[in-house]
Each structure stands twice: as structure tokens, then as C-alpha cells.
Design a protein around this motif. Structure first.
Motif, mmCIF file in Angstrom:
data_model
loop_
_atom_site.group_PDB
_atom_site.id
_atom_site.type_symbol
_atom_site.label_atom_id
_atom_site.label_comp_id
_atom_site.label_asym_id
_atom_site.label_seq_id
_atom_site.Cartn_x
_atom_site.Cartn_y
_atom_site.Cartn_z
ATOM 1 N N PHE B 6 49.137 41.110 53.760
ATOM 2 C CA PHE B 6 48.620 42.454 53.573
ATOM 3 C C PHE B 6 47.130 42.372 53.218
ATOM 4 N N SER B 7 46.521 43.524 52.987
ATOM 5 C CA SER B 7 45.098 43.519 52.649
ATOM 6 C C SER B 7 44.903 42.921 51.253
ATOM 7 N N ARG B 8 43.723 42.381 51.030
ATOM 8 C CA ARG B 8 43.419 41.833 49.694
ATOM 9 C C ARG B 8 43.510 42.932 48.646
ATOM 10 N N ARG B 9 43.041 44.149 49.030
ATOM 11 C CA ARG B 9 43.026 45.221 48.026
ATOM 12 C C ARG B 9 44.428 45.554 47.538
ATOM 13 N N VAL B 10 45.400 45.597 48.459
ATOM 14 C CA VAL B 10 46.746 45.974 48.013
ATOM 15 C C VAL B 10 47.395 44.832 47.229
#
Lengths: 447, 447
Positions: B6-10
Motif C-alpha cells: 500500500f502507500s507509505r502514507r497509509v
């Protein structure tokens, strides 16, 4: 004013030209002008009655509460039931959806945006089939991702390129594939072969595959849409595919409830969980009152299978009126017959930039204090130059109004030609350019 | 399951522990246990009646439409009127707010998140006064920004450090300052001097300054909150300040309408325009039906100035009950009297980690099939180790229930001590540790 600077992401975002047209149309409305608003997917039909009844019932108890990040279980359950039922009624094999596979969002807009926020890092690419809904690049832009497009063409029935051609668009930064079927704006329904081709591409390159299926219920002909949830693969492939497939849906078009703002992401629970984390840190939760009303709408259609049949009939009548009127008033315009959604694309041969005409309609034309708002199609394309001679009509008003609107468009077209002539510019649509032959049978106005 | 990423932010986002407690409490509820839910800012009182009436009226017309990105003008106008009226009734100087200064969002949550998306690039820092609402780092994390914190201490009445100390927290990446007044969880009201100090800091370092004022109407004592819109500066400073100041508000707490999800950003039009672009590419628009209901709520309080007085009275009674009960059942616990919002912090001297007790309450304790959900306070701090011996009680139920809940907390505390003893672990709260003296008069339970 002092110099301030904003984030790079917001500086890159552009308002959709459709919404700009809407603002001008609304302004004209306040000035007493009747504007046939064919520029936006905003149906004029009444929302499903059970929604209003349910909301009225719900607010009698004057308590309202935060919902879970993933939405109210009663809505997730109703929606999952609806979706399974949709496939079962048609007797097609499909992935079975349970409430754990569903998250509630603020419309399909947030469903897409929050999906991108959960999947994409800045600079990641999503491959999208063109033409596409103009806000896609912006939804992805919030996550600082980049939309790359695979062009498809009206002249080829928007057929998807073969696997080997599709592969050429994949880069090391490609994270996913996005397509919209039935398609806004083209009305194209991706065939089972095409959807399966995209699924196999996702498997081969380990990509997410996101299907925007908000127009599932809006079908003009005999062919139902082929959902991403119907893809038939070997057990091994399926095991991998399941963890890559994401379906976007919404109550907005299905129930003529655009203003309620309820959408869904359908996927594996571990993906739903990540999107729930994004929900938690963006909106906290979706309005509980509205979720209750929409749940009742989905429950209603389980018991009333005719509901969507009636809606299809309504839109078929509108399409018929539109195609007939185009044939009458714009015989040289190419109007590919859409298979689904509720739009009609018009291609004006040999016109360089149709947006000037769209603006002319709003700003320089009136007949009996009436005019028409339409959507220039350049925003539906990313490939330079594409769509500049196309407009999209949203079939969101009744047949009589559609006929009147297209009649007005023709009147405006003639004035527009005179106006251009008076400036010593461009083409003269009266002078036979619109009388040209369309390129193939399919493109004939033959409904 | 195949490996997906998944994205780093999530991957960096964490669910708030308060919501985790909520999930357990809800589960117990379905099992027939009565849980006094003091863990969340979810008032049990009825929403303002005019909201329900307005919604009922609105859905009779079964049309609902997309709203503008910035919200419906009728709501922006009602809210602007309410805000100007709030200051005018108190006879204080303030920046005058017009509808162009207001954008409607999905609660204060999205107001904050979309503000950060419009202001911050990945790696940018926002300086926040600690303790703070636990979801702030996550709202900022969606934009991949980083929250840095300035600690303040109960022992010092949460007083803001002097200018020179604040300056030490500024880095080249600092883009803005964020504070919440009245403060959740501490109840602190930032004084005019403190707010002005923050404003001057923003001016000196060319920072945004964001005031979360959602508890404006929830005041326990004589001191009203001092709004960012009241800051008094020289004309030159004001000209710069105006373009840097952002106020966050919400209808959730003011009208006990948490589930409706309506919030606001108040700022300069050019800032509102950028946040509108983020709205356009995240949610498209806020539910039109709900906006109509909330507009009527703001209009109502313009004509009924007693509405908020009554609400204050309700919360004062709840606070009184809580402080009295703490004095009776937890004489050694420090309970600083809050000035605003509707929470009470309890500090348990010499306890290492209170979260085990909070979990014990839900998982191991019941008296007459009843228990209590509370919020361990570690989530309100970012400085390592802070808040580990504190809990936050939300005063969201009536005095009788608050008394019962605190009585149950004491019973559970005794069982918890026995449980720890039986494991040969830790302190024994019965053995006088809770009988200790609190540190100052202010911290006494002296309401």
C-alpha cells in the motif's frame, strides 16, 4: 495581499470545465434564462421515494452519531445483498460480496480518491483507459499520483487494444489500471474479453485493477455491463486477482440521489481496512442519517426488480429523442450510439475547437430566453488534441426538453457560424460541412 | 493471500485508540452489557429540533443535487452570520466573516485534512500545542506532513511557553501552527495573550496559523474562548495575518449533531478557493440535504440566544457531578478543572500505564452487568512517556450516569489492584497510593 504558497498538489489541480459551465448556467438561471443543462450528470428525475420516507423516519429520533470509519453495517449489508442479487438474477458467476468487502464513502468521488490515497505514493502511475471521467487525474493528484492513458477511439467502437499494445504503456512506476464501464462519456461497455484482458495485465505486472461501475444499472441495449467481479480465471489466478481487484460504486446515479453523497469501495477486507484508515483520517465518517436512507433504497430494489427496468426505459426514451434530433438538426455530426451510462457524444467534423461554441451558447445566444449548456469533450481526454471537436450531452432531462435543446443548439450553431464569418475566421458550418457523411454505419445516427 | 503493498502514507496511519475502545464497547453493548461510554466526544443529548424539522421538509421535494465544491451559499451565509453575531453579542472586535470566507466540509475532520492537503507538501511540518486531539497527526499524515509538538503541562495550567521558547521549535520545514481552543482533551482556553503570541510567531516566520475552535460554545466558567479572528494587531501586521489565519469549526458539538458531518474552514477567499479545489477532488460536494438542515440550525440560534446558554448549563452540571464523584471515589487522583470543551482529564499518580486499567474495565470488570469505557490519554501526546498515567472522561451523559460510571471505575480500580497483586506486579492502588495529595490548589477537586 502577501505572497503565500500552497502545496504542490493543489497548485496542480484544475477545476473541471464541466463545473465551470455549471456556474455560468446557474448564473443565467438566476437571471431568468431557461438553460437546458445537458452539461452535467445530474438527472432531473425524482430520487427513489423510499429514501425520503426513510430519512423522515430516521430524524424523528433526534439522535445522530458518528458512524464507524467503514460505514454502518446495515448499509454495508444492504449494498452487499444488492450486489450479489444483481449477479444472481442474471445467473452469472461472480465473486460473492459480504459486508466485510464493502466500505461506505462520500460518493464515488471519495471512493476513488481514498483508494488512490491508500495505494499510491507520489509519482506512482495509474493507467487509465481514455476517454475517462475528467476528475480522475485530480482524484489521483490528491495522492500526487499521475494518470497515464491508453487511448481508444470512437471510429473503432472504443475497442481495447490487444494485450501486447497495452503492455507498452506499463512503466516501473505503474501501480494500477483504472477503467469505467459503462463509460462516461462514451457509453462503451467493456466486454468480458476486454475486462479479462485488463485483469490478466494486472496479474502479469502485479498491478491493482480498479473498475468504476457507477453506471452498472444504466444500460441502453441488450448487453449488460460485465463487472470486474465476474472475471473468470483459473483458481491460482483467481487467488491473486482477488487481492488486486477493486470495484467503485455509488448510489448517486442508480437512485437519482446525486446530492446524498454515498459511494462504495468493494474489495478484499485487508484492502477495505486500509481505505478505512484513510476514511478515519479524512472525513472520520459518513453522515449516519443519509446512510440509513440509502440502505433503505438498496433494500427496496431487492423487492422491486422493476425499479431499474423503469429507469432504463426512461433513459432509452431520452436517448431515442436525442439521436432523432441530432439526425434532424445536425445530420453531419457523428453520434456513436452509447451502450450504457446516460451520455451522448457528438463529434463535429472539421471543427478545431468546439469549446468556443459551447461558450457561445451560454454567453452570446438566446432564443425565446432559452439556451443550452453542454460539455466540451477535451476534458475527457489526456492525449493532446483529442476531443477538441466533440461535446458530451448528458441525457438528464425529458425527451421533449432534449429535442428543444438540440433544436436550440442548431440555431446557435448557425449564429455561431455567422459570427465566425463576420470575424473572417474559420469554417462555416452552414456551408455544407455538417452535411458530410459519417465514417461508418456504427457512427450513423441510426437508432 | 498474495503480498500486496500500500502507500507509505497509509502504512504510517494508526487507528485512534479511542475508536478501538469504542469498538469493544459497542460489542459489549450487543452482548447486553451496559457500558457508560465516556471514551468519546459523542454527546447523548438530542440534536437541535429545527434540524430534524428542516430535513423532513427538505426531503419532501424528492430532488437532491450536487452542491458547489465550497458548499451551498445558504449555509455559508447562515454560518457567517452566526459567527459575526457570536462576536458582536459579546462586543468584541473581530475579523468580519462573509460567505466568501467560508467553505463547507465533511465535519471538522475533513476541514483539517483538506486544509493540510492544500498547504503542505510531503515532509512539511506543522507545529501543534500538546496535548492535542489524537487524530491531528493522521489528518496531516494524509498529506504526508509531520506534526511537531510543543508540550504544555497540567501542573502549569497548560500555559503556553514564552515566544523565545516557541521559536526553538521552528525548523526550515515548519509551515504552520495548529492549536485547539477550548482544548480537547485539557479544557484549556488559550488567553488573548497566548493566541496573539502564536499569531506573532506565525508572522515572524511566515507560517500558516490554524485554530481549531469547534468547542467555542462549550464554556464551563466565565471566560469565553478567544478566537483567532479576534487577534488585535497593527494595520500592517493585520494585513499579513489575515492571509495566514485559518479557523476550523463544526456543527457537531455545537448542536449535538456529530453524525451529520458538517464542518467549516474560515479564511481568506484565495485560501478557501484552494481548499475548494481539494474538496472538488476528494468528496466533490457535501450532502445537500444535510447542509439545508444545518443552515436552519445556525439560523435558529441567531433568534434564540438562550440555546447555547442551556447547553452550557447541561455540561456544567455534568462537570460538577464528575468532579464531586472523583473527589469522593478517587481522592488522590488529580483532576484539573477544565475551562471549556466537555472533557475531564484524570491523572493517576505513580501509575505507569493506565491503558491496562482502561482495558481491564472493558474486558475483566462488570458490576450488575455494567462497566465504563474511558480514553487512555497517551494518544493526546506525542512527547514520549507523556499521558501514560492519565485518562480522559467525555462528559457526554447525564450527571447520574457520570456518578455511577465513576463509582464503577473505583470498584474496577480495586479489582484491578487485586489482579495486579495476584500477579505479583506493580502498585496497589488500595494501599494509599491514591490517597496522596494533589500538587496545587488548581489541581484539587474544588468545583
Amino acid at each position: 495581499m502577501c505572497p503565500v504558497h500552497f502545496s504542490r498538489r493543489v497548485e496542480r489541480l484544475r477545476p473541471s470545465s464541466i463545473r465551470e459551465m455549471m456556474a455560468i448556467a446557474k448564473q443565467l438561471g438566476t437571471e431568468g434564462v431557461t438553460v437546458y443543462e445537458l452539461n452535467m450528470g445530474q438527472p432531473d428525475i425524482e430520487g427513489i421515494p423510499v429514501f425520503s420516507e426513510a430519512i423522515t423516519e430516521r430524524v424523528k429520533d433526534r439522535h445522530c452519531y458518528y458512524s464507524p470509519f467503514w460505514g454502518e453495517n446495515f448499509l454495508r449489508e444492504s449494498y452487499a445483498k444488492y450486489l450479489n442479487h444483481y449477479f444472481d438474477r442474471r445467473g452469472v458467476k461472480h465473486l460473492i460480496v459480504e459486508k466485510e468487502n464493502v466500505i461506505v464513502t462520500v460518493g464515488a468521488s471519495q471512493a476513488l480518491c481514498n483508494t488512490f490515497l491508500a495505494l499510491c505514493d507520489p509519482g506512482d502511475e495509474i493507467l487509465c483507459i481514455e476517454p475517462f471521467f475528467p476528475v480522475y487525474p485530480g482524484f489521483l493528484g490528491v495522492a500526487e499520483g499521475i494518470l497515464r492513458t491508453v487511448p481508444t477511439y470512437a471510429e473503432e467502437d472504443f475497442v481495447l487494444p490487444p494485450f501486447e499494445r497495452l503492455e507498452m504503456y506499463i512503466t516501473p512506476r505503474t501501480r494500477g489500471i483504472l477503467f469505467n464501464s459503462p463509460n462516461n462519456p462514451s457509453g462503451k461497455i467493456f466486454t468480458s474479453k476486454e475486462v479479462t484482458r485488463l485483469a490478466k495485465l494486472a496479474l502479469k505486472y502485479d498491478l491493482w485493477i480498479i473498475a468504476d461501475e457507477v453506471y452498472r444499472e444504466m444500460i441502453f441495449g441488450e448487453n449488460e455491463a460485465f463487472s470486474l467481479l465476474q472475471v473468470d480465471l483459473s483458481p491460482d489466478e483467481m487467488e491473486k486477482f482477488k487481492h488486486r481487484a477493486i470495484v467503485i460504486d455509488s448510489a448517486s446515479k442508480s437512485f437519482a440521489l446525486t446530492g446524498t453523497r454515498i459511494g462504495f469501495v468493494v474489495s478484499r477486507p485487508e484492502i477495505i481496512e486500509k481505505i478505512a484508515l484513510i476514511n478515519a483520517h479524512t472525513i472520520a465518517s459518513v453522515s449516519d442519517v443519509i446512510q440509513y436512507g440509502v440502505a433503505k433504497a438498496y433494500e427496496h430494489v431487492l423487492e422491486d426488480p422493476m425499479f431499474f427496468q423503469e429507469m432504463r426505459k426512461t433513459y432509452r426514451e431520452r436517448l431515442h429523442a436525442a439521436l432523432e434530433s441530432v439526425k434532424e438538426f445536425f445530420p453531419g455530426v457523428i453520434a456513436p450510439r452509447p451502450d450504457g451510462a446516460f451520455y451522448l457524444m457528438l463529434q463535429f467534423p472539421e471543427v478545431d475547437d468546439i469549446s468556443e461554441y459551447a461558450m457561445f451558447l451560454l454567453k452570446n445566444f438566446k432564443l425565446d430566453n432559452e439556451t443550452v449548456a453542454i460539455a466540451p469533450a477535451a476534458g475527457f481526454y489526456q492525449t493532446p488534441g483529442r476531443g477538441k471537436n466533440e461535446v458530451r450531452l448528458a441525457l438528464v432531462v425529458d425527451p421533449e426538453k432534449i429535442r428543444r435543446a438540440i433544436f436550440l443548439m442548431r440555431k446557435a450553431w448557425d449564429e455561431f457560424a455567422d459570427f465566425l464569418k463576420s470575424q473572417g475566421r474559420g469554417f462555416s458550418p452552414k456551408d455544407n460541412r455538417l452535411g458530410g457523411k459519417s465514417k461508418s454505419d456504427r457512427e450513423e445516427v441510426n437508432y
